[in-house]
Scaffold this active site. Sequence first.
Site, PDB file in Angstrom:
ATOM      1  N   TYR A  27       0.833  -1.208   0.000  1.00 54.17           N
ATOM      2  CA  TYR A  27       0.000   0.000   0.000  1.00 54.17           C
ATOM      3  C   TYR A  27       0.866   1.256   0.000  1.00 54.17           C
ATOM      4  CZ  TYR A  27      -4.020  -2.940   1.362  1.00 54.17           C
ATOM      5  OH  TYR A  27      -5.027  -3.877   1.421  1.00 54.17           O
TER       6      TYR A  27
ATOM      7  N   SER B 164     -13.466  -4.171   1.089  1.00 54.38           N
ATOM      8  CA  SER B 164     -14.378  -3.541   0.120  1.00 54.38           C
ATOM      9  C   SER B 164     -15.846  -3.789   0.467  1.00 54.38           C
ATOM     10  CB  SER B 164     -14.089  -4.024  -1.305  1.00 54.38           C
ATOM     11  OG  SER B 164     -12.841  -3.552  -1.747  1.00 54.38           O
TER      12      SER B 164
END
Length: 347
Positions: free
Chosen positions: A53, A236
């Site tokens: 990330y 998500s």
Amino acid sequence: MRMNELGRIGLKVSEYCLGSMTWGTQNTMDEGHAQIDMALDHGINFVDTAEMYPVNPVSADHVGKTESIIGEWFARTGRRGDVVLASKITGSNGGIVRDGEDISSGAIVRALDGSLKRLQTDYIDLYQLHWPNRGSYQFRKHWEYDPSGQNREETIAHIHDVLGELQRQVDAGKIRHVGLSNESAWGLAQWICASDAGAGPRMVSIQNEYSLLCRLFDTDLAEASLNEDVGLLAFSPLATGLLTGKYKADVTPKGSRRTINTTLSGRITDRVWGAIDAYEDIAKRHGLNIAQMALAWCATRPFMTSVIFGATSLEQLQVALGASDVTLSDEVLAEINAAHKAHPMPY
């Protein structure tokens, strides 16, 4: 904020987990720190990150920035003990992270030491394998998934190699617990069988995509998860913003992820808008915020340990945190089930 047990280890984590994958691209260090402060003030104790990330975009120039931002927060506040910290080792990745190498015992040593340095900590509470070496049907690959080329013996040997190294890192105090991500029911079973036979630490969680629009976990993985006490960490849960009401087929808010990733990694299809309309209608008729309804529904699932959500503003984060105060009625849950049957697998 309700707390759930992680695996069989007695560690309690908040039912909602703060995701971090935009910190370093869409969010600055100060914005990331403000999000951590707000999340902890609302009872969250769980933060998830990964060595690769931030995303949007994934780039070799960005790799590790998110962990560094979290590390600076630890250094600034001295609150390492207030956070259950989860990170991940990246698998084969086309050369962006650690020259693209697969997960192996050697890769774990290199990846973990890098993460610990960036995070400015001596240990990671939950160290996860970002995706399996043999491949995965996650990330919209389920439509053409074909495992016939897998080599079972190589997979089992890999599992024993990795578990052995993970045990050495646990013994060294660098990680506390281990988990999977983007894994299948068969894969989860092999990891559990190997650890139960003494190969290394037992997986306590599995982090896969899960939302009103993506319910691949509901059958075989749900059964494996519940029977083996390997709870889901859902990523998500807002379907990259599709379940917030901000997107329409012809509406893309300025600065949103869709301006960077036009298909939201394959989630935008002709069928997705009808599904979104159905869930938005349920929320509207019952006086609910669509994002809070989507998050609260995930938290009701019997296999759920924690629901991971991210935000790019404190306003978005405030809305998401409000899901912890939402209780969905039996009527709402029934209507959600009916909408799912009418709009299955929209992407």
